[in-house]
Design a protein around this motif. Structure first.
Motif, short mmCIF file in Angstrom:
data_model
loop_
_atom_site.label_atom_id
_atom_site.label_comp_id
_atom_site.label_asym_id
_atom_site.label_seq_id
_atom_site.Cartn_x
_atom_site.Cartn_y
_atom_site.Cartn_z
N UNK A 58 18.13 -5.69 81.94
CA UNK A 58 17.32 -6.76 81.36
C UNK A 58 18.17 -7.78 80.61
N UNK A 59 19.13 -7.29 79.84
CA UNK A 59 19.94 -8.20 79.02
C UNK A 59 20.75 -9.14 79.90
N UNK A 60 21.31 -8.57 80.98
CA UNK A 60 22.11 -9.41 81.88
C UNK A 60 21.24 -10.39 82.65
N UNK A 61 20.06 -9.97 83.03
CA UNK A 61 19.14 -10.91 83.69
C UNK A 61 18.87 -12.10 82.77
N UNK A 62 18.64 -11.81 81.50
CA UNK A 62 18.35 -12.89 80.53
C UNK A 62 19.55 -13.81 80.36
N UNK A 63 20.73 -13.23 80.23
CA UNK A 63 21.94 -14.04 80.04
C UNK A 63 22.18 -14.94 81.27
N UNK A 90 23.36 -1.20 77.03
CA UNK A 90 24.42 -0.39 77.65
C UNK A 90 25.76 -1.10 77.48
N UNK A 91 26.82 -0.38 77.77
CA UNK A 91 28.17 -0.92 77.58
C UNK A 91 28.42 -2.17 78.39
N UNK A 92 27.97 -2.18 79.64
CA UNK A 92 28.17 -3.36 80.48
C UNK A 92 27.47 -4.57 79.92
N UNK A 93 26.26 -4.37 79.41
CA UNK A 93 25.52 -5.50 78.84
C UNK A 93 26.15 -5.99 77.54
N UNK A 94 26.72 -5.09 76.78
CA UNK A 94 27.42 -5.52 75.56
C UNK A 94 28.54 -6.50 75.93
N UNK A 95 29.27 -6.18 76.99
CA UNK A 95 30.37 -7.04 77.41
C UNK A 95 29.85 -8.40 77.89
N UNK A 96 28.76 -8.39 78.64
CA UNK A 96 28.21 -9.65 79.15
C UNK A 96 27.62 -10.48 78.01
N UNK A 97 26.95 -9.83 77.07
CA UNK A 97 26.42 -10.55 75.90
C UNK A 97 27.56 -11.17 75.10
N UNK A 106 21.49 -8.40 67.09
CA UNK A 106 20.90 -7.55 68.13
C UNK A 106 19.80 -6.71 67.50
N UNK A 107 18.61 -6.79 68.08
CA UNK A 107 17.51 -5.93 67.62
C UNK A 107 16.90 -5.22 68.81
N UNK A 118 21.26 -4.68 64.38
CA UNK A 118 22.71 -4.64 64.29
C UNK A 118 23.28 -5.96 64.79
N UNK A 119 24.57 -5.95 65.04
CA UNK A 119 25.24 -7.14 65.59
C UNK A 119 26.05 -6.71 66.81
N UNK A 120 26.34 -7.69 67.65
CA UNK A 120 27.14 -7.35 68.83
C UNK A 120 28.54 -6.89 68.42
N UNK A 121 29.10 -7.50 67.37
CA UNK A 121 30.46 -7.10 66.98
C UNK A 121 30.50 -5.67 66.47
N UNK A 122 29.38 -5.18 65.92
CA UNK A 122 29.33 -3.78 65.52
C UNK A 122 29.19 -2.86 66.73
N UNK A 123 28.49 -3.35 67.76
CA UNK A 123 28.29 -2.54 68.96
C UNK A 123 29.49 -2.55 69.90
N UNK A 124 30.31 -3.61 69.77
CA UNK A 124 31.45 -3.76 70.69
C UNK A 124 32.69 -4.21 69.90
#
Ligand code: THU
Length: 134
Positions: A58-63, A90-97, A106-107, A118-124
């Motif tokens: 879903x996240x990648x579709x949106x991006x 997921x990890x792949x979506x974190x990278x694409x985001x 990120x919520x 949280x934030x993307x920088x905390x997740x990745x």
């Protein structure tokens, strides 16, 4: 650039997006809504495939939809799953985001009371991104 994130609206759109999920294999629907730096909200859902590995989250579709519409920066993403607990990206979506918003908020929300905020920088942490190629 909007400084206030309208999480209620992002949540509403993420829930609406999840209703479009194409999930005949996993039955695990995901909806995402991203807020761009120019104030647009763009939705995405997961789209599965009979060749399972070609599934798009879903996240990648949106991006990808947002970029196709001219977006250049993401401020926030809200992810909804119709589950009892929230689902982190997921990890792949974190990278694409990360490509379009290394500092984004990120919520993740669900049908239960729990929320991941949280934030993307905390997740990745320590992400590889455009800056590494500059
Ligand atoms: N999925 C997403 O859409 N986003 C994520 O971040 C995690 C996983 C989807 C992919 C697949 O359609 C289903 O959830 C089960 O993995």
């Amino acid at each position: 650039m909007p400084h206030i994130i309208n999480w209620d609206e992002l949540a509403r759109q993420a829930r609406a997006a999840a209703r479009q999920a194409y999930v005949p294999y996993s039955r695990f629907a995901v909806g995402a809504a991203i807020l761009t730096s120019d104030g647009q909200i763009v939705r995405g859902c997961n789209v599965e495939n009979a060749s399972y590995g070609l599934t798009n989250c879903a996240e990648r579709t949106a991006i990808f939809s947002a970029r196709a519409a001219g977006m250049s920066e993401v401020m926030a993403v809200c992810i909804y799953t119709p589950t009892a607990t929230p689902t982190p990206p997921c990890g792949g979506c974190r990278q694409v985001l990360n490509e379009f918003g290394p500092d984004m908020a990120v919520r993740a929300i669900c049908d239960g009371a729990d929320i991941i905020d949280t934030t993307l920088s905390a997740l990745l942490p320590g992400a590889f991104g455009p800056k590494n190629l500059a």
